[in-house]
Design an enzyme around this catalytic site. Structure first.
Site, PDB file in Angstrom:
ATOM      1  N   ARG A 293       0.922  -1.095  -0.147  1.00  0.00           N
ATOM      2  CA  ARG A 293       0.194   0.036  -0.129  1.00  0.00           C
ATOM      3  C   ARG A 293       1.123   1.148  -0.174  1.00  0.00           C
ATOM      4  O   ARG A 293       2.056   1.398   0.860  1.00  0.00           O
ATOM      5  CB  ARG A 293      -1.276  -0.261   1.244  1.00  0.00           C
ATOM      6  CG  ARG A 293      -1.317   1.602   1.266  1.00  0.00           C
ATOM      7  CD  ARG A 293      -3.076   1.368   2.724  1.00  0.00           C
ATOM      8  NE  ARG A 293      -3.903   0.209   1.843  1.00  0.00           N
ATOM      9  CZ  ARG A 293      -5.496   0.569   2.417  1.00  0.00           C
ATOM     10  NH1 ARG A 293      -5.047   1.928   3.559  1.00  0.00           N
ATOM     11  NH2 ARG A 293      -6.407  -0.176   1.747  1.00  0.00           N
TER      12      ARG A 293
ATOM     13  N   HIS B  99      -7.327   0.559  -6.108  1.00  0.00           N
ATOM     14  CA  HIS B  99      -7.505  -0.392  -5.377  1.00  0.00           C
ATOM     15  C   HIS B  99      -7.912  -1.359  -5.815  1.00  0.00           C
ATOM     16  O   HIS B  99      -9.129  -1.424  -5.705  1.00  0.00           O
ATOM     17  CB  HIS B  99      -8.022   0.576  -4.137  1.00  0.00           C
ATOM     18  CG  HIS B  99      -8.485  -0.138  -2.796  1.00  0.00           C
ATOM     19  ND1 HIS B  99      -7.948  -0.995  -3.069  1.00  0.00           N
ATOM     20  CD2 HIS B  99      -8.944  -0.036  -1.858  1.00  0.00           C
ATOM     21  CE1 HIS B  99      -7.609  -1.446  -1.084  1.00  0.00           C
ATOM     22  NE2 HIS B  99      -8.249  -0.420  -0.707  1.00  0.00           N
TER      23      HIS B  99
ATOM     24  N   GLN C 264     -10.173  -4.028  -3.695  1.00  0.00           N
ATOM     25  CA  GLN C 264     -11.747  -3.251  -3.509  1.00  0.00           C
ATOM     26  C   GLN C 264     -12.379  -3.586  -3.986  1.00  0.00           C
ATOM     27  O   GLN C 264     -13.785  -4.383  -4.268  1.00  0.00           O
ATOM     28  CB  GLN C 264     -11.327  -2.351  -2.684  1.00  0.00           C
ATOM     29  CG  GLN C 264     -12.556  -1.557  -2.520  1.00  0.00           C
ATOM     30  CD  GLN C 264     -12.830  -1.311  -0.978  1.00  0.00           C
ATOM     31  OE1 GLN C 264     -12.153  -1.816   0.110  1.00  0.00           O
ATOM     32  NE2 GLN C 264     -14.216  -2.682  -0.761  1.00  0.00           N
TER      33      GLN C 264
ATOM     34  N   ASP D  76     -17.674   7.523  -2.124  1.00  0.00           N
ATOM     35  CA  ASP D  76     -15.657   7.091  -1.200  1.00  0.00           C
ATOM     36  C   ASP D  76     -15.792   8.418  -0.423  1.00  0.00           C
ATOM     37  O   ASP D  76     -16.065   9.500  -0.315  1.00  0.00           O
ATOM     38  CB  ASP D  76     -15.120   6.677  -2.452  1.00  0.00           C
ATOM     39  CG  ASP D  76     -13.034   6.657  -1.562  1.00  0.00           C
ATOM     40  OD1 ASP D  76     -13.405   6.418  -0.598  1.00  0.00           O
ATOM     41  OD2 ASP D  76     -12.602   6.550  -2.228  1.00  0.00           O
TER      42      ASP D  76
ATOM     43  N   ARG E  23     -13.804  -8.766   1.805  1.00  0.00           N
ATOM     44  CA  ARG E  23     -12.487  -8.441   1.362  1.00  0.00           C
ATOM     45  C   ARG E  23     -11.703 -10.015   1.584  1.00  0.00           C
ATOM     46  O   ARG E  23     -10.284  -9.662   0.600  1.00  0.00           O
ATOM     47  CB  ARG E  23     -12.110  -7.269   2.474  1.00  0.00           C
ATOM     48  CG  ARG E  23     -12.354  -5.355   2.007  1.00  0.00           C
ATOM     49  CD  ARG E  23     -11.602  -5.115   0.383  1.00  0.00           C
ATOM     50  NE  ARG E  23     -10.643  -5.303  -0.049  1.00  0.00           N
ATOM     51  CZ  ARG E  23     -10.189  -4.147   1.098  1.00  0.00           C
ATOM     52  NH1 ARG E  23     -10.425  -3.017   1.215  1.00  0.00           N
ATOM     53  NH2 ARG E  23      -8.651  -3.847   0.437  1.00  0.00           N
TER      54      ARG E  23
HETATM   55  N1   CP Z   1     -11.065   0.395   2.360  1.00  0.00           N
HETATM   56  C1   CP Z   1     -10.155  -0.175   2.527  1.00  0.00           C
HETATM   57  O1   CP Z   1      -8.983  -0.006   1.970  1.00  0.00           O
HETATM   58  O2   CP Z   1     -10.105   0.142   4.192  1.00  0.00           O
HETATM   59  P1   CP Z   1      -8.787   0.783   5.434  1.00  0.00           P
HETATM   60  O3   CP Z   1      -8.029   2.103   4.482  1.00  0.00           O
HETATM   61  O4   CP Z   1      -9.155   0.608   6.279  1.00  0.00           O
HETATM   62  O5   CP Z   1      -7.897  -0.961   4.742  1.00  0.00           O
HETATM   63  N1  NVA Z   2     -10.099   7.177  -1.411  1.00  0.00           N
HETATM   64  C1  NVA Z   2      -9.888   6.605  -0.552  1.00  0.00           C
HETATM   65  C2  NVA Z   2      -9.909   5.152   0.304  1.00  0.00           C
HETATM   66  C3  NVA Z   2      -9.902   4.646   1.318  1.00  0.00           C
HETATM   67  C4  NVA Z   2      -9.814   3.221   0.669  1.00  0.00           C
HETATM   68  C5  NVA Z   2      -8.378   6.829   0.400  1.00  0.00           C
HETATM   69  O1  NVA Z   2      -7.325   6.561  -0.922  1.00  0.00           O
HETATM   70  O2  NVA Z   2      -7.931   7.573   1.075  1.00  0.00           O
END
Ligand code: CP
Ligand code: NVA
Length: 310
Positions: A101, A128, A131, A230, A298
């Site tokens: 990440r 992502h 997701q 989101d 997930r």
């Molecule tokens: N939706 C998601 O990726 O959540 P986190 O940021 O908690 O991993």
């Molecule tokens: N768009 C958000 C998604 C979190 C899962 C971010 O990047 O923070």
């Protein structure tokens, strides 16, 4: 070496198989142990916060038999300037897979270039994909007829994405939606329309431009099968918070927007959620909202993704 950096790293047929495998994994969880990754070690290398992604990967990889290491990027030498290519080559000598990440998408691409083990994108500023596969699976669980392959139930369905139409989730829905044969309508303020990078990615993957963007949330929500939102301020955008909260205010998913969608429309949110901002409590807590099934999935879907890579 197979990596999963973007939705289209699996073909339609492979994605179909991932969904079917996730369905079995979910059905038999707790009754079926797996040794697919026995004796292997996977590392999670995270430069941003996470609740769902971190925990679902840690639990899922352990359930597949792997030993799991969590590395906070700041506390590695990467945080002190060691290069990505050296880090990738060194970590590949120790571990059998990397879940990353980070910020720029080019960082996961660079890892994948130099790693000799599978690399999984656990969120970048651009995409992502774990997701989106989960979200699509969650919808297909609801929509598929008995005996119908899950992925086929997505074809032709309309997803309305309300909010930051230029962020990673919006991009991922455009790309994933094109792969799954869905129509994507996005609504967000001027200046937050889908960017040229995602359009270029669709072209590169030979996929048709399947989305429309509007500033009018009611237009995007009209006749939609699912409404999606989101956060308004993604990780890394904290300096823009004040301005964003102001500009995004007309893009709250409320009962008026839900009423514009199909009668049995569903509501999804990747979470974390901010009630009263991108969604009202009323919608979030309504029967249309399946956000906790989505969060649970997930785990099952990522186990299927990892199993497909190894
Ligand atoms: N939706 C998601 O990726 O959540 P986190 O940021 O908690 O991993
Ligand atoms: N768009 C958000 C998604 C979190 C899962 C971010 O990047 O923070």
């Amino acid at each position: 070496m197979r990596h999963f950096l973007k939705e289209t790293d699996f073909s339609y047929t492979e994605a179909a198989a991932v969904f079917e495998s996730a369905r079995k994994i979910k059905q038999f969880r707790g009754r079926m142990s797996s040794d697919a990754l026995a004796g292997k070690t996977w590392a999670l290398l995270f430069a941003k916060s996470s609740t769902r992604t971190r925990v679902s990967f840690e639990v899922g990889l352990s359930e597949l038999g792997a030993h799991v290491l969590y590395l906070d990027q700041k506390s590695t030498q990467l945080g002190r300037g060691e290069t990505i290519d050296d880090t990738a080559r060194v970590l590949s000598r120790y571990v059998h897979g990397l879940v990353i990440r980070t910020y720029g998408h080019e960082i996961v691409e660079e890892f994948a270039k130099y790693a000799t083990c599978p690399v999984v994108n656990a969120l970048t500023d651009f995409l992502h994909p774990c997701q989106i596969y989960t979200d699509a699976f969650t919808l297909a669980e609801r929509w598929a007829q008995p005996g119908q392959p899950l992925i086929e139930s997505l074809r032709g369905k309309k997803l309305a994405f309300i909010g930051d139409s230029a962020n990673n989730m919006a991009n991922s829905w455009i790309l994933g939606g094109a792969l799954f044969g869905m129509k994507i309508a996005l609504a967000g303020p001027k200046g937050f329309a889908p960017g040229k990078e995602i359009v270029a990615q669709l072209a590169k993957d030979g996929l048709e431009n399947n989305f429309l963007y509007t500033e009018d949330p009611l237009e995007a929500a009209a006749d939609a099968d699912v409404l999606y939102t989101d956060v308004w301020v993604s990780m890394g955008q904290e300096a823009e918070e004040k301005q964003r909260l102001e500009e995004f205010r007309p893009y709250c998913v409320d009962s008026r927007l839900m009423a514009a969608a199909k009668k049995d429309a569903l509501f999804l949110h990747c979470l974390p959620a901010h009630l009263g901002m991108e969604v009202t409590r009323e919608v979030y807590e309504s029967p249309a909202s399946i956000v906790f099934d989505q969060a649970e999935n997930r785990l099952h879907v990522q186990k299927a993704i990892v199993s497909a890579l190894v």
